[in-house]
Design a protein around this motif. Structure first.
Motif, PDB file in Angstrom:
ATOM      1  N   ASN A  47       0.808  -1.226   0.000  1.00 11.14           N
ATOM      2  CA  ASN A  47       0.000   0.000   0.000  1.00 11.14           C
ATOM      3  C   ASN A  47       0.840   1.275   0.000  1.00 11.14           C
ATOM      4  N   SER A  48       2.148   1.143  -0.205  1.00  7.34           N
ATOM      5  CA  SER A  48       3.010   2.326  -0.202  1.00  7.34           C
ATOM      6  C   SER A  48       3.149   2.889  -1.610  1.00  7.34           C
ATOM      7  N   PRO A  49       3.196   4.212  -1.753  1.00  3.48           N
ATOM      8  CA  PRO A  49       3.425   4.799  -3.080  1.00  3.48           C
ATOM      9  C   PRO A  49       4.775   4.333  -3.633  1.00  3.48           C
ATOM     10  N   PRO A  50       4.825   3.882  -4.877  1.00  6.66           N
ATOM     11  CA  PRO A  50       6.089   3.370  -5.417  1.00  6.66           C
ATOM     12  C   PRO A  50       7.077   4.487  -5.721  1.00  6.66           C
ATOM     13  N   ASP A  51       8.341   4.231  -5.433  1.00  4.91           N
ATOM     14  CA  ASP A  51       9.399   5.209  -5.660  1.00  4.91           C
ATOM     15  C   ASP A  51      10.425   4.606  -6.614  1.00  4.91           C
ATOM     16  N   PRO A  52      10.554   5.151  -7.832  1.00  6.78           N
ATOM     17  CA  PRO A  52      11.529   4.589  -8.785  1.00  6.78           C
ATOM     18  C   PRO A  52      12.958   4.650  -8.288  1.00  6.78           C
ATOM     19  N   SER A  53      13.293   5.654  -7.462  1.00  9.21           N
ATOM     20  CA  SER A  53      14.654   5.751  -6.937  1.00  9.21           C
ATOM     21  C   SER A  53      14.990   4.561  -6.046  1.00  9.21           C
ATOM     22  N   VAL A  54      13.979   4.058  -5.346  1.00  6.71           N
ATOM     23  CA  VAL A  54      14.196   2.901  -4.480  1.00  6.71           C
ATOM     24  C   VAL A  54      14.514   1.666  -5.320  1.00  6.71           C
ATOM     25  N   GLN A  74       6.168  -3.969 -10.345  1.00  2.98           N
ATOM     26  CA  GLN A  74       4.754  -4.031 -10.725  1.00  2.98           C
ATOM     27  C   GLN A  74       4.014  -2.775 -10.295  1.00  2.98           C
ATOM     28  N   GLN A  75       4.323  -2.276  -9.113  1.00  3.69           N
ATOM     29  CA  GLN A  75       3.687  -1.044  -8.634  1.00  3.69           C
ATOM     30  C   GLN A  75       4.002   0.132  -9.555  1.00  3.69           C
ATOM     31  N   LEU A  76       5.243   0.217  -9.984  1.00  3.36           N
ATOM     32  CA  LEU A  76       5.634   1.316 -10.872  1.00  3.36           C
ATOM     33  C   LEU A  76       4.904   1.223 -12.209  1.00  3.36           C
ATOM     34  N   LYS A  77       4.799   0.017 -12.757  1.00  2.00           N
ATOM     35  CA  LYS A  77       4.084  -0.164 -14.030  1.00  2.00           C
ATOM     36  C   LYS A  77       2.610   0.191 -13.878  1.00  2.00           C
ATOM     37  N   SER A  92       9.148  15.639 -17.082  1.00  2.20           N
ATOM     38  CA  SER A  92      10.157  14.888 -17.831  1.00  2.20           C
ATOM     39  C   SER A  92      11.079  14.126 -16.889  1.00  2.20           C
ATOM     40  N   GLY A  93      11.462  14.766 -15.784  1.00  3.60           N
ATOM     41  CA  GLY A  93      12.364  14.115 -14.846  1.00  3.60           C
ATOM     42  C   GLY A  93      11.749  12.886 -14.202  1.00  3.60           C
ATOM     43  N   ARG A  94      10.441  12.958 -13.929  1.00  3.00           N
ATOM     44  CA  ARG A  94       9.762  11.803 -13.349  1.00  3.00           C
ATOM     45  C   ARG A  94       9.727  10.645 -14.349  1.00  3.00           C
ATOM     46  N   LEU A  95       9.445  10.970 -15.600  1.00  2.66           N
ATOM     47  CA  LEU A  95       9.476   9.940 -16.641  1.00  2.66           C
ATOM     48  C   LEU A  95      10.873   9.335 -16.766  1.00  2.66           C
ATOM     49  N   ALA A  96      11.894  10.175 -16.630  1.00  2.00           N
ATOM     50  CA  ALA A  96      13.268   9.688 -16.722  1.00  2.00           C
ATOM     51  C   ALA A  96      13.577   8.708 -15.599  1.00  2.00           C
ATOM     52  N   LEU A  97      13.122   9.024 -14.380  1.00  2.03           N
ATOM     53  CA  LEU A  97      13.353   8.127 -13.254  1.00  2.03           C
ATOM     54  C   LEU A  97      12.638   6.795 -13.445  1.00  2.03           C
ATOM     55  N   TYR A  98      11.385   6.841 -13.920  1.00  2.00           N
ATOM     56  CA  TYR A  98      10.647   5.607 -14.196  1.00  2.00           C
ATOM     57  C   TYR A  98      11.378   4.784 -15.254  1.00  2.00           C
ATOM     58  N   THR A  99      11.877   5.453 -16.273  1.00  4.39           N
ATOM     59  CA  THR A  99      12.596   4.757 -17.342  1.00  4.39           C
ATOM     60  C   THR A  99      13.837   4.065 -16.802  1.00  4.39           C
ATOM     61  N   LEU A 102      12.739   1.068 -14.344  1.00  3.99           N
ATOM     62  CA  LEU A 102      12.194  -0.104 -15.023  1.00  3.99           C
ATOM     63  C   LEU A 102      13.262  -0.805 -15.858  1.00  3.99           C
ATOM     64  N   ARG A 103      14.108  -0.015 -16.506  1.00  5.00           N
ATOM     65  CA  ARG A 103      15.204  -0.620 -17.270  1.00  5.00           C
ATOM     66  C   ARG A 103      16.146  -1.387 -16.352  1.00  5.00           C
ATOM     67  N   SER A 104      16.387  -0.874 -15.142  1.00  2.00           N
ATOM     68  CA  SER A 104      17.302  -1.544 -14.215  1.00  2.00           C
ATOM     69  C   SER A 104      16.770  -2.901 -13.788  1.00  2.00           C
ATOM     70  N   SER A 105      15.444  -3.064 -13.791  1.00  5.61           N
ATOM     71  CA  SER A 105      14.846  -4.342 -13.392  1.00  5.61           C
ATOM     72  C   SER A 105      14.506  -5.208 -14.604  1.00  5.61           C
ATOM     73  N   CYS A 106      15.028  -4.811 -15.773  1.00  8.62           N
ATOM     74  CA  CYS A 106      14.824  -5.553 -17.030  1.00  8.62           C
ATOM     75  C   CYS A 106      13.354  -5.611 -17.435  1.00  8.62           C
ATOM     76  N   CYS A 107      12.616  -4.575 -17.106  1.00 15.98           N
ATOM     77  CA  CYS A 107      11.274  -4.386 -17.643  1.00 15.98           C
ATOM     78  C   CYS A 107      11.403  -3.405 -18.806  1.00 15.98           C
ATOM     79  N   ASP A 108      11.052  -3.802 -20.002  1.00 21.04           N
ATOM     80  CA  ASP A 108      11.259  -2.995 -21.201  1.00 21.04           C
ATOM     81  C   ASP A 108      10.442  -1.709 -21.134  1.00 21.04           C
TER      82      ASP A 108
END
Length: 414
Positions: A47-54, A74-77, A92-99, A102-108
């Motif tokens: 139930n926690s908000p997902p953080d791409p930096s984490v 999965q939460q980020l997706k 743009s910066g938020r999109l960059a962090l998500y990118t 997700l790339r770091s976890s091998c999610c295309d």
């Protein structure tokens, strides 16, 4: 004079043997890093908000908690899909962090599934970055912040997007040549250094952009090193994690005497038992550094989708001017490659017939010449691209051909 000051500060930090000692956590201190990593893993809850930096920190921090990484991915997706479906704003910066995450976890990032179809996060980031570029060119200021634009550069580079060149070049033009007294924070400089380090290592950096990028890179490195304190802290203890990442990524661009990395590492380790990095934000920035990693290393993570080869058929045709020609080639590239990358591979395999030139525009790279034949504004001629018989609506730096697709470049009139 400024360089002498911070060099003197570095020499004060002599309790750790200098320079040539490997900058890594000793076996005795591994427990400190593990404790910090476990605490960060525990912040990942249903139930926690997902953080791409984490997620970035868990991946680069060598987390073995697969469940935490799977849940957070999965939460980020799902968060991304929800916000896109509801047309909620994304910077743009938020999109960059998500990118990056997700790339770091091998999610295309180019194929994020939603109820309405796949989302191409990289394409969205390219569009947002173009808006930032236009704002900088028109007003000398980004729509958001220079920190976010630097994140854009880094994420686009990690995804091997040709848009990274123009973004990095535009960013370089708003970085003052003298680092003293300007408004760049250590955090912004650190992300900028990692972005430029990544881009300067890419193939095909336009020569006309190279000098400005190198100058900006050097300027931001100078700023970071000028903030180095005698105890190894860079800026303050909370900015030291990102700064350490940046200096690690760019270590080939300065000589070892400018930074005693083990001294900085020890200072960070000493702060862990004090709870300095107890919160997810500070922990996320410092964990990659403690593991000898940095955000640029996301590009080195091997993912199965990156290794899936496809075959693209590519034909160039000129029946319009001079000596007519038609040349065909089959190219093998990784799935997800852009048309520009396909063209580059064709030029590499057969430079005599498939060489080409581009120029950068606010909409990305524009092909001006193929096989030594250039378009002309006076003659109203240009190279038009087709998939089969269908004209392409996306630029060569964005469009990603599919397996066995036939791409045609036809010299045309408008």
């Amino acid at each position: 004079m400024q360089w002498l000051v911070f060099c003197a500060k570095i020499l004060i930090c002599i309790s750790i043997a200098y320079a040539n000692i490997q900058c890594s956590v000793s076996d005795k201190e591994t427990a400190l890093v593990t404790a910090l990593l476990v605490n960060l893993e525990r912040t990942v809850e249903a139930n926690s908000p997902p953080d791409p930096s984490v997620l970035l920190a868990l991946t680069l921090g060598s987390s073995i908690d697969t469940d935490a990484k799977i849940l957070l991915t999965q939460q980020l997706k799902e968060d991304l899909a929800m916000k896109v479906s509801q047309d909620l704003p994304f910077s743009s910066g938020r999109l960059a962090l998500y990118t990056l995450a997700l790339r770091s976890s091998c999610c295309d990032p180019t194929k994020i599934p939603t109820a309405k179809g796949d989302i191409n996060l990289v394409y969205m980031l390219e569009e947002k970055t173009q808006e930032e570029i236009a704002s900088i060119e028109n007003t000398q200021s980004p729509l958001t912040t220079l920190y976010q634009v630097a994140l854009d550069v880094l994420a686009l580079c990690v995804m091997s997007s040709p848009e990274a060149f123009q973004a990095a070049y535009t960013l370089s033009k708003v970085i003052p040549p003298n680092p003293s007294g300007h408004s760049f924070s250590v955090d912004t400089a650190a992300i900028g250094v990692m972005g430029f380090t990544c881009v300067l290592a890419m193939d095909g950096v336009p020569p006309q952009m190279l000098k400005a990028m190198k100058m900006a890179h050097s300027t931001l490195l100078t700023l970071i090193l000028s903030e180095l304190k005698s105890d190894g802290v860079i800026g303050n203890i909370y900015t030291t994690g990102l700064a350490g990442q940046a200096l690690t990524s760019a270590q080939s661009y300065y000589t070892p005497e400018y930074w005693n990395c083990p001294c900085t590492l020890q200072q960070v380790l000493q702060q862990i038992p004090l709870g300095t990095f107890a919160q997810p934000g500070p922990a996320s920035q410092v964990l990659p550094f403690l593991n000898g990693k940095n955000y640029v290393n996301v590009k080195d993570i091997q993912c199965s989708y990156n290794a899936n080869p496809i075959t693209v058929e590519y034909t160039i045709v000129n029946n319009l001017v001079g000596d007519n020609f038609k040349s065909f080639i089959q190219i093998s590239v990784n799935e997800g490659s852009t048309l520009l990358q396909v063209m580059a591979k064709a030029a590499e395999d057969n430079p005599k017939e498939f060489s080409f030139k581009t120029e950068e525009t606010s909409f990305g790279p524009f092909v001006t010449t193929i096989n030594h034949l250039s378009g002309s504004n006076n003659d109203k001629t240009f190279w038009q691209f087709f998939s089969g018989s269908t004209p392409l609506n996306e630029g060569v730096g964005v469009y990603k051909p599919s397996n066995k697709e036939h791409i045609l470049a036809i010299f045309s009139k408008y």
